[in-house]
Motif scaffolding. Sequence first.
Motif, PDB file in Angstrom:
ATOM      1  N   SER A  33       0.805  -1.227   0.000  1.00 41.42           N
ATOM      2  CA  SER A  33       0.000   0.000   0.000  1.00 41.42           C
ATOM      3  C   SER A  33       0.837   1.276   0.000  1.00 41.42           C
ATOM      4  O   SER A  33       0.442   2.263  -0.617  1.00 41.42           O
ATOM      5  N   ILE A  34       1.977   1.263   0.687  1.00 39.63           N
ATOM      6  CA  ILE A  34       2.765   2.500   0.752  1.00 39.63           C
ATOM      7  C   ILE A  34       3.265   2.915  -0.635  1.00 39.63           C
ATOM      8  O   ILE A  34       3.007   4.042  -1.050  1.00 39.63           O
ATOM      9  N   PRO A  35       3.913   2.003  -1.389  1.00 36.45           N
ATOM     10  CA  PRO A  35       4.338   2.426  -2.736  1.00 36.45           C
ATOM     11  C   PRO A  35       3.165   2.858  -3.614  1.00 36.45           C
ATOM     12  O   PRO A  35       3.257   3.869  -4.319  1.00 36.45           O
ATOM     13  N   LEU A  36       2.056   2.120  -3.533  1.00 35.51           N
ATOM     14  CA  LEU A  36       0.903   2.482  -4.361  1.00 35.51           C
ATOM     15  C   LEU A  36       0.384   3.869  -3.989  1.00 35.51           C
ATOM     16  O   LEU A  36       0.136   4.716  -4.855  1.00 35.51           O
ATOM     17  N   GLY A  37       0.232   4.104  -2.691  1.00 33.29           N
ATOM     18  CA  GLY A  37      -0.270   5.404  -2.232  1.00 33.29           C
ATOM     19  C   GLY A  37       0.657   6.541  -2.641  1.00 33.29           C
ATOM     20  O   GLY A  37       0.201   7.595  -3.083  1.00 33.29           O
ATOM     21  N   LEU A  38       1.967   6.308  -2.511  1.00 32.71           N
ATOM     22  CA  LEU A  38       2.932   7.356  -2.866  1.00 32.71           C
ATOM     23  C   LEU A  38       2.874   7.654  -4.357  1.00 32.71           C
ATOM     24  O   LEU A  38       2.878   8.820  -4.775  1.00 32.71           O
ATOM     25  N   LEU A  39       2.792   6.592  -5.171  1.00 34.32           N
ATOM     26  CA  LEU A  39       2.705   6.790  -6.624  1.00 34.32           C
ATOM     27  C   LEU A  39       1.431   7.561  -6.978  1.00 34.32           C
ATOM     28  O   LEU A  39       1.448   8.464  -7.809  1.00 34.32           O
ATOM     29  N   MET A  40       0.336   7.186  -6.321  1.00 36.03           N
ATOM     30  CA  MET A  40      -0.930   7.885  -6.580  1.00 36.03           C
ATOM     31  C   MET A  40      -0.825   9.363  -6.220  1.00 36.03           C
ATOM     32  O   MET A  40      -1.371  10.221  -6.907  1.00 36.03           O
ATOM     33  N   GLY A  41      -0.102   9.629  -5.127  1.00 39.02           N
ATOM     34  CA  GLY A  41       0.019  11.012  -4.679  1.00 39.02           C
ATOM     35  C   GLY A  41       0.886  11.860  -5.594  1.00 39.02           C
ATOM     36  O   GLY A  41       0.758  13.075  -5.625  1.00 39.02           O
ATOM     37  N   ARG A  42       1.788  11.236  -6.338  1.00 37.99           N
ATOM     38  CA  ARG A  42       2.705  12.008  -7.176  1.00 37.99           C
ATOM     39  C   ARG A  42       2.378  11.941  -8.657  1.00 37.99           C
ATOM     40  O   ARG A  42       2.948  12.693  -9.441  1.00 37.99           O
ATOM     41  N   SER A  43       1.511  11.002  -9.050  1.00 35.52           N
ATOM     42  CA  SER A  43       1.179  10.897 -10.471  1.00 35.52           C
ATOM     43  C   SER A  43      -0.338  10.976 -10.670  1.00 35.52           C
ATOM     44  O   SER A  43      -1.087  10.167 -10.133  1.00 35.52           O
ATOM     45  N   ARG A  44      -0.742  11.966 -11.441  1.00 37.61           N
ATOM     46  CA  ARG A  44      -2.160  12.129 -11.725  1.00 37.61           C
ATOM     47  C   ARG A  44      -2.745  10.905 -12.407  1.00 37.61           C
ATOM     48  O   ARG A  44      -3.860  10.481 -12.118  1.00 37.61           O
ATOM     49  N   ALA A  45      -1.970  10.322 -13.334  1.00 31.56           N
ATOM     50  CA  ALA A  45      -2.472   9.187 -14.109  1.00 31.56           C
ATOM     51  C   ALA A  45      -2.741   7.995 -13.193  1.00 31.56           C
ATOM     52  O   ALA A  45      -3.796   7.363 -13.271  1.00 31.56           O
ATOM     53  N   ARG A  85      13.830  10.487  -5.925  1.00 31.51           N
ATOM     54  CA  ARG A  85      13.020  11.505  -5.246  1.00 31.51           C
ATOM     55  C   ARG A  85      11.830  10.865  -4.532  1.00 31.51           C
ATOM     56  O   ARG A  85      11.493  11.254  -3.434  1.00 31.51           O
ATOM     57  N   LEU A  86      11.238   9.851  -5.172  1.00 26.75           N
ATOM     58  CA  LEU A  86      10.090   9.179  -4.554  1.00 26.75           C
ATOM     59  C   LEU A  86      10.516   8.472  -3.270  1.00 26.75           C
ATOM     60  O   LEU A  86       9.844   8.542  -2.244  1.00 26.75           O
ATOM     61  N   VAL A  87      11.656   7.788  -3.324  1.00 25.31           N
ATOM     62  CA  VAL A  87      12.093   6.983  -2.189  1.00 25.31           C
ATOM     63  C   VAL A  87      12.759   7.847  -1.118  1.00 25.31           C
ATOM     64  O   VAL A  87      12.539   7.648   0.076  1.00 25.31           O
ATOM     65  N   ARG A  88      13.536   8.834  -1.549  1.00 31.41           N
ATOM     66  CA  ARG A  88      14.361   9.559  -0.585  1.00 31.41           C
ATOM     67  C   ARG A  88      13.803  10.913  -0.183  1.00 31.41           C
ATOM     68  O   ARG A  88      14.307  11.546   0.739  1.00 31.41           O
ATOM     69  N   ILE A  89      12.774  11.395  -0.881  1.00 30.95           N
ATOM     70  CA  ILE A  89      12.158  12.651  -0.457  1.00 30.95           C
ATOM     71  C   ILE A  89      10.673  12.464  -0.135  1.00 30.95           C
ATOM     72  O   ILE A  89      10.232  12.768   0.966  1.00 30.95           O
TER      73      ILE A  89
END
Lengths: 281, 261
Positions: free
Chosen positions: B77-89, B165-169
């Motif tokens: 869930s964490i990677p999915l949520g982070l990707l959703m938060g940073r990518s509109r698509a 940036r996704l992983v470290r910021i």
Amino acid sequence: MKVVPSRSSEWVRPVTSQKPASAIIEIDRVSQVFQTSARKDHLALSDISLTIEEGAFVSILGPSGCGKSTLLYIVGGFVSPTSGVAKIKGQAITGPGPDRGPVFQEFALFPWKTVLGNVMYGPRQQGVRAAEADAQSRALIEMVGLKGYENFYPKELSGGMKQRVALARTLAYHPEVLLMDEPFGALDAHTRTRLQNDLLNIWERDRKTVLFVTHSVDEAVFLSDKVVMMSKSPGRIRQVIDIDLPRPRRRNELLLDPRYQKYVVDIERMFDESDEAGAPS
Amino acid sequence: MMLPAAVLKRAAPVLACIGLLAIWQAAALVLKNDSFPTAIEAIRAIPDILGDKESLVNILASLRRMAMGFGVAVLFSIPLGLLMGRSRAVAAFFNPLLMVIYPVPKAALMPIIMLWLGVGDITKTLVIFLGVSLPVIYHSFEGAKAVEEKMLWSGAAMGLSPLQRLVRIVLPAALPEILTGCRTGLVLALITMITSEMIARQSGAGNILFNALDMGQYDTVFAMIIVVGAMGICLDAIFERIRARLVRWSEPQFDMPLSFS
């Protein structure tokens, strides 16, 4: 809406492209359009051309909404221009890079890192060994006046201290150009003055190229070799003014200097004129 | 030297527990109902449960499923949520899906999952996974969305790639919000664990509870409720300790003053 033609003064030179050999940044007919709604476009920057010489301290001065920050972001590679091209050392800018170091009004520090961790971040990313990065960063922290705060977290610092950390963090990876986006805009007047003085002291040591966005006339004149005056809607360059004041500059001397005062008064007058002429009825 | 107010603050949770048990004891004595044992009777039954090897195996099996479901859910869930938060698509794709799943009680899916996967570990773990995922995805999404653009720009200028940036910021910046989601997820894991064992009765803490109910051993029923409750409190307390350590940098600097002196 027409832009009022500038009045000529003895120290005012038009922007027309003079390209010295030492140009580090060239902005060539850059325009930026933002889509504000489905049918409406906003022309934030219109046909901007500007050359910045290596080692110069250049301020971009203008009212809010004139696109001056957008211009800085284009040079930073954070925003791509709608048309035109920005170049660094002859190379078209396609994205951010460690040759251009930003310092933002919002500080944008990494809150989970200590002061030292923030400053070390860039060098570590560039592959500098930990011990070396540590030593360099501590020296920089001392230079910006924060010795003793190495292990503090950003939330424990005041606004002025945070901006000092942000400056050190950017200087740490040795960018060739500093991009400063209203860096002292969020600070109180006293802190602002102190940071201006300190920035000048630091800058006068190594003379990095600085592109400095501000809406404060005093700040621009005090710091810069060159002030780029911008007008609003659409964002255009009105005038480029060389600030011919001796360095090193000391605030208490400069404020009494009639030449400094004349620059400030003349620039303010030019903004007032354009406001009147350009004000919507 | 501890101030009286500080002592009181420390002792407050214990006092609350004692108070609750006292009310229970009094109510049971007044009502005199067979299916409502007194607090003392229920507490006396706890050593029987914990001393019984089979019960212990059952409880450990429950905890194992819970850890498994929770762990996999967090990792997913964490990677999915982070990707959703940073990518509109990515957000546009998953948002409607999650909106549909969100209000459905995960236990209501049990019958179908049981039909497909049987009543074993996989089914129960899957239900726990579903229960934990949504709050963790949601909080990771919100946390990633709120990350300051200029912080990412600063990282980009230092030469960090989009993935770095996704992983470290984004990840550390969103961590306080992510851990809030994980804490909710942990409690939900316990709830879905017990629920799943009540529906697919074969083993586990929920099964002990219902078996005791079937046999009219009401003191064991209540003892089991205490055990499950204590498990929840302990897990939450441990998690809170870890959370507070990980995000010390974001916590308010000073605690509320404990006294007026």
